[in-house]
Every structure is written in C-alpha cells, then in structure tokens.
Design a protein around this motif. Structure first.
Motif: not given
Length: 286
Positions: A264-267, A269-275
C-alpha cells in the motif's frame, strides 16, 4: 560543503529529513537547538520544523494522546547528523562538554567517527563525520569494511578550532537513519529488494543499507526489538523519514516494486508515502 559530506547526499538515494513524535515539544525542541545546533524554520501549535541554514532536517510534532513508546518497540535507534568536517565535529563536541550533556558512546567506525547521545525523551542521536571515501576499504562483493573501535574524545576535543559553537555548521545533514525493527530478513526484503538499497555491511542482528557505495543511509537492527510488531499511530519516537532520489530510475524502480508486490502506498503531490513492515512512514521523492 565538504567533498566527503557531499558523497552521502549525491548518491542515487539519500535521507532527507526525519519526523519525531514527542510529548514535551518545547523541551525537546530546545535540546535540538541548543545541543545539536539546529534552528527553527517553521512553527505551529502542534509542531516545529528544525534545520540548518533554512534546510529542513527534523520535524517534531506532539498531540494530547501521544504515548511513550516502549524501549523494545520498532522505530528509531538513532537519527545520525552528518557534520561537514572533523573540525565541525570537534567544535560541536566542545558545545556538548560545555552543557555537560551525557554521552552514550564514541566510536571510530573506520569509515566515520561518531558520537552517541539521546534527546530528553530518549530518542537516539548520532553526530558524526565521514572519512574521505578514498580511505574506505571495500570488499570484492562491494560491501564496506566497518568496525567499532574506541574514539579518542580528548584528542578530538583538543583539535577543535578556537571558536565558540553557536549553531550546526552549514551543510550539516541527516547522513543516515538507524532503525529498530522486528526481523532482519524482513528488513532486508523491504530495504534491499523493494527500495533498491544495497546491503553494505552486516553485524550480528543488523543490516546496513546504502545507495551508490555509501556505507549506509539506513540501518536496521533487532538488538532491543526482536519480534517487534508494527508501531501504533500515537507512539512517540520515529513517525517517519524521507528518502530523496537523485536518480529518477532508482525512484521508478522502487515505485514499480511497491506496485508489483501490492504494498500500500499513497501518491501525493510531493512524493510517494509508504510504510515499512513496522509502520515507520517513508516519503519517497525525486
């Protein structure tokens, strides 16, 4: 900015900044300002952004429901602040001595010289300088020779320039971030196979991951945290950190691996967020 500090930051990927959740924001912020030498860049009721010469390095946030993370929880082992030169490290040491800050250790790692301490809430800190990469010894498989030898603090202190430490030297950066995780093979799978960092060294119970032949941008150990599960949202300590990519192909490869493995990741505006597997946040950006 010195050439060897540039080395950490000019690799295909490097660490940008870290985000800590704290309970006593004013006290912790004062410590990073007075002892580490960071300056406040932004302020809000729930947090502050600290950095050097306008460059953000550390975000501190707090909330009413922040709960102290147990010592064996996954999260931060230390945030490592990289000084541009040995003179800068020595001058910083005079500041620590002047404030009677208790040190937790001091080591010569062959590739670097490092001093260890903790902030008022127990978040680990390393302050270090790199030796020139020409002085590092690489093995045939591309890993780098590292050790933990005693660092002569008195000699370092005596070598300090005759000046008064007022703030961290321009060019100070987060050279690496060292994590507590629950399982090393799982860490290897995420940081090497997904994010594309290379294992540069192994210690018993720890892996050191670097980009572009740097000794390590991220490390992970199970020394206090074997079997640790994912962090809860309200835990104090390391909420997340950022990995910045100088090489767009390396970033694209990491994103492709996240998609392929359905992580799971979230796009944004300033990047890709992941855990990562322990709930430690990561922002990947170019």
């Amino acid at each position: 900015m010195s050439e060897n500090q540039q080395f950490a930051l000019t690799r295909p990927a490097y660490v940008g900044q870290a985000h800590l959740v704290v309970r006593d924001l004013p006290r912790v912020s004062e410590f990073y300002q007075k002892i580490i030498g960071l300056s406040v860049i932004e302020k809000s009721p729930s947090g502050e952004v600290l950095g050097v010469n306008g460059q953000p390095l550390l975000t501190l946030t707090t909330s009413g429901n922040a709960t102290r993370a147990p010592s064996g929880a996954a999260g931060l082992f230390h945030t490592a602040f990289l000084m541009p030169s040995r003179d800068d490290l020595a001058l910083w040491l005079t500041n620590v001595a002047q404030h009677n800050v208790q040190l937790q250790g001091a080591s010569d790692h062959l590739v670097s010289e490092a001093i260890y301490l903790a902030d008022p809430e127990g978040n680990g800190i390393e302050v270090y300088r790199d030796r020139h990469p020409d002085e590092w010894k690489y093995q045939p498989d591309g890993t780098v020779s590292m050790s933990t030898l005693r660092l002569d603090l008195q000699e370092l202190y005596n070598s300090a320039p005759k000046a008064t430490f007022t703030k961290a030297a321009d060019g100070t950066a987060i050279g690496h971030i060292h994590l507590q995780v629950g399982d090393i093979p799982q860490a290897d799978a995420f940081y090497q196979d997904v994010l594309g960092l290379k294992i540069m060294a192994r210690y018993p119970g720890a892996s050191f991951f670097g980009s572009g032949a740097y000794h390590h941008h991220v490390a992970a150990n199970i020394w206090n945290s074997r079997g640790a599960q994912a962090r809860s949202e309200t835990m104090t300590g390391l909420s997340g950190y950022s990995l910045k990519f100088n090489d767009k192909t390396a970033l694209d490869n990491a994103i492709a691996a996240l998609d392929r493995l359905e992580i799971a990741s979230e796009r944004q505006s300033d990047g890709i967020v992941v855990k990562d597997p322990w709930g430690i946040g990561l922002k990947l950006s170019a």
